[in-house]
Design a protein around this motif. Structure first.
Motif: not given
Length: 274
Positions: A129, A131, A141, A146, A201, A205
């Motif tokens: 993942d 970010y 992301l 997001i 994060c 999200k």
């Protein structure tokens, strides 16, 4: 996006992915562990190696830039934050998670110019993942935009926080008091996942509504701070005042109203500055 910032972001992402490969390669292996400020403030050879890799790579391309890294600071280097372009790095955010092979481990890279955070990169290599955010350019992301949940009601919220590595009884007592105050105020729950960068994060999200913590450092917060803001969240001191990167405390939330509610239930800790 400004061409210069775009170049910084591209380079930072490339370096984060290279660092992530090093973390993944060591993730399930036996680790050599040392302690820093306490018996639970851990560091491994991977932390040191990955930080050296990140800084040396960035320094080669940007020789006039400055650097603040968790492990170099722990080794005695002064945390000197100036107007000069400064990369603020946590090579393995969530070292205790890494030691236990718990997957929330991140490479955290932030860049400040004129003491303003202009980009953030948080890469969770075990999950792949990535970010990213640039000031004024949104948060993403794995390339998909997001945004925060926009939750305003404390009683409908899911929070994130951490006890941290301090085992001073006075500090732990206040942190437990804060947990209790929020639980009794009716929040859906308080989660602890062991990484400031990842926690921020997850708020960005939209799968958690807020995160606060006392006792962390600039390298824990720099990248996540801009990611949350660019996802539409609020970034504050735990008192509800302006965020201070060197204050060692942070409150991020999906809305100002929720942030104010959380802050009103907290007993605040004053900590030595970075």
């Amino acid at each position: 996006m400004d061409a210069e910032i775009a170049d910084y972001l591209k380079t930072g992402v490339e370096v984060a992915r290279i660092a992530g490969k090093e973390i993944n390669g060591a993730f399930l292996e036996e680790k050599r562990i040392e302690c820093k400020s306490s018996a639970v403030d851990l560091v491994t050879e991977t932390d040191k190696h990955v930080e050296d890799l990140i800084i040396s790579t960035l320094k080669k391309k940007y020789p006039t830039h400055s650097f603040i890294g968790e492990e170099s600071t722990a080794a005695g280097k002064h945390c000197d934050w100036t107007d000069n372009p400064t990369w603020i790095i946590d090579p393995v955010d969530g070292t205790t998670n890494f030691v236990h092979s718990f997957p929330y481990v991140a490479v955290s890279i932030g860049l400040t110019i004129n003491r303003q955070i202009v980009l953030g990169i948080v890469y969770i290599p075990v999950l792949d993942d990535l970010y990213t955010a640039t000031k004024g350019g949104g948060a993403f992301l794995n390339g998909k935009k997001i945004q925060v949940s926009c939750q305003e009601d404390l009683k409908q919220s899911l929070l994130l926080s951490e006890v941290g590595s301090s085992r001073m009884e006075s500090e732990v007592t206040i942190k437990m008091k804060n947990y209790q105050a929020l639980v009794l105020a009716g929040v859906h729950g308080v989660r602890s996942i062991g990484s400031a960068a990842v926690s921020m994060c997850l708020v960005a999200k939209g799968c958690n509504d807020a995160y606060y913590e006392y006792g962390i450092h600039s390298w824990d917060m720099a990248a996540g701070a801009v990611i949350v803001q660019e996802a539409g969240g609020v970034l504050l001191d735990t008192t509800g005042g302006p965020f201070d990167l060197l204050s060692r405390r942070v409150l991020v939330a999906s809305s100002q109203k929720l942030a104010d509610s959380i802050s009103s239930h907290l007993t605040h800790l004053e900590l030595p500055r970075d």
